[in-house]
Design an enzyme around this catalytic site. Structure first.
Site, PDB file in Angstrom:
ATOM      1  N   HIS A 281       0.829  -1.209   0.000  1.00 13.91           N
ATOM      2  CA  HIS A 281       0.000   0.000   0.000  1.00 13.91           C
ATOM      3  C   HIS A 281       0.861   1.257   0.000  1.00 13.91           C
ATOM      4  O   HIS A 281       2.063   1.214   0.250  1.00 13.91           O
ATOM      5  CB  HIS A 281      -0.967   0.017   1.201  1.00 13.91           C
ATOM      6  CG  HIS A 281      -0.294   0.103   2.542  1.00 13.91           C
ATOM      7  ND1 HIS A 281      -0.094  -0.988   3.340  1.00 13.91           N
ATOM      8  CD2 HIS A 281       0.211   1.160   3.230  1.00 13.91           C
ATOM      9  CE1 HIS A 281       0.510  -0.614   4.466  1.00 13.91           C
ATOM     10  NE2 HIS A 281       0.710   0.694   4.417  1.00 13.91           N
TER      11      HIS A 281
ATOM     12  N   HIS B 133       4.194   7.276   3.350  1.00 17.77           N
ATOM     13  CA  HIS B 133       5.114   6.129   3.273  1.00 17.77           C
ATOM     14  C   HIS B 133       4.697   5.160   2.169  1.00 17.77           C
ATOM     15  O   HIS B 133       3.590   5.247   1.634  1.00 17.77           O
ATOM     16  CB  HIS B 133       5.191   5.390   4.623  1.00 17.77           C
ATOM     17  CG  HIS B 133       3.915   4.726   5.054  1.00 17.77           C
ATOM     18  ND1 HIS B 133       2.967   5.356   5.837  1.00 17.77           N
ATOM     19  CD2 HIS B 133       3.422   3.482   4.821  1.00 17.77           C
ATOM     20  CE1 HIS B 133       1.959   4.533   6.069  1.00 17.77           C
ATOM     21  NE2 HIS B 133       2.208   3.381   5.457  1.00 17.77           N
TER      22      HIS B 133
ATOM     23  N   GLU C 241       7.979   1.299   4.715  1.00 20.79           N
ATOM     24  CA  GLU C 241       7.484   0.335   5.698  1.00 20.79           C
ATOM     25  C   GLU C 241       7.684  -1.067   5.119  1.00 20.79           C
ATOM     26  O   GLU C 241       7.375  -1.312   3.949  1.00 20.79           O
ATOM     27  CB  GLU C 241       5.983   0.579   5.951  1.00 20.79           C
ATOM     28  CG  GLU C 241       5.362  -0.402   6.939  1.00 20.79           C
ATOM     29  CD  GLU C 241       3.863  -0.136   7.172  1.00 20.79           C
ATOM     30  OE1 GLU C 241       3.269   0.689   6.452  1.00 20.79           O
ATOM     31  OE2 GLU C 241       3.295  -0.772   8.080  1.00 20.79           O
TER      32      GLU C 241
END
Lengths: 134, 134
Positions: free
Chosen positions: B7, B80, B129
């Protein structure tokens, strides 16, 4: 209306160094060679993942739209998010009908299909690219 | 090492308004209800696309790590990029071996699996991440 998340655009000061990072540090195994897309003022390469892509973009030419972004973010950073749409002209008309500012006319993007960008000021601070699917 | 692009994280000042934008303007049909992830100081919701997701994150609590980001970007913006990995502890060890600063120990993320973040200063200005796959 929006379809798949096609890619995340990441602006970089040096595309070769960025490719080294994605390959040697993160371990990406499928990266394309840098190419120039002169009308959009970028040199680009894709980091292809099992699903999704990162599009690395380096400024090309003195009028590159990424130069200002890199002045503010010298190390680089997330530049845009690209969603696929079925028909770029229909998508543009619908976005305008819904009050969005569409930046310019559809033009050929790095995937060879037409794209438009939406004004980040209308889109929660995010530069959104709409790209006609292959 | 890195697997799918799971994502893109987008910080927003108001998650309900952001959901309205993704649903009513962009036409996303599958959005989750906002939930609180107190240990990470965020309220989050997912915009699920045919492939890929946008994770909307709003600050939760006075110590939320997103507060500073929104001070710099009051309208919100890309926060992110999340890539999946097979094993979070192996990934963390490998990243450290390769000279990356890993921010803290693995902790449970919005998908219920452990995650870590890499220092943007080591990653071309991008907050990355790493999330253990389901």
């Amino acid at each position: 209306m929006i379809g798949p998340l096609n890619h995340v655009g990441v602006a970089v000061p040096d595309i070769e160094k960025a490719l080294d990072f994605y390959r040697d540090i993160l371990g990406a195994t499928d990266c394309t060679e840098p190419e120039v897309l002169a009308p959009q003022g970028v040199k680009f390469a894709f980091v292809n993942l099992p699903s999704g892509q990162v599009e690395l973009i380096e400024p090309y030419g003195e009028k590159s739209p990424i130069i200002k972004f890199l002045e503010k973010n010298p190390k680089g950073g997330q530049h845009h998010i690209c969603f696929e749409v079925g028909d770029i002209h229909e998508a543009k008309a619908l976005m305008e009908k819904r009050g969005m500012r569409v930046l310019g006319e559809p033009r050929i993007g790095a995937h060879g299909t037409p794209v438009v960008f939406l004004h980040p000021g209308d889109a929660g601070g995010v530069l959104i690219e709409l790209m006609e699917s292959h």
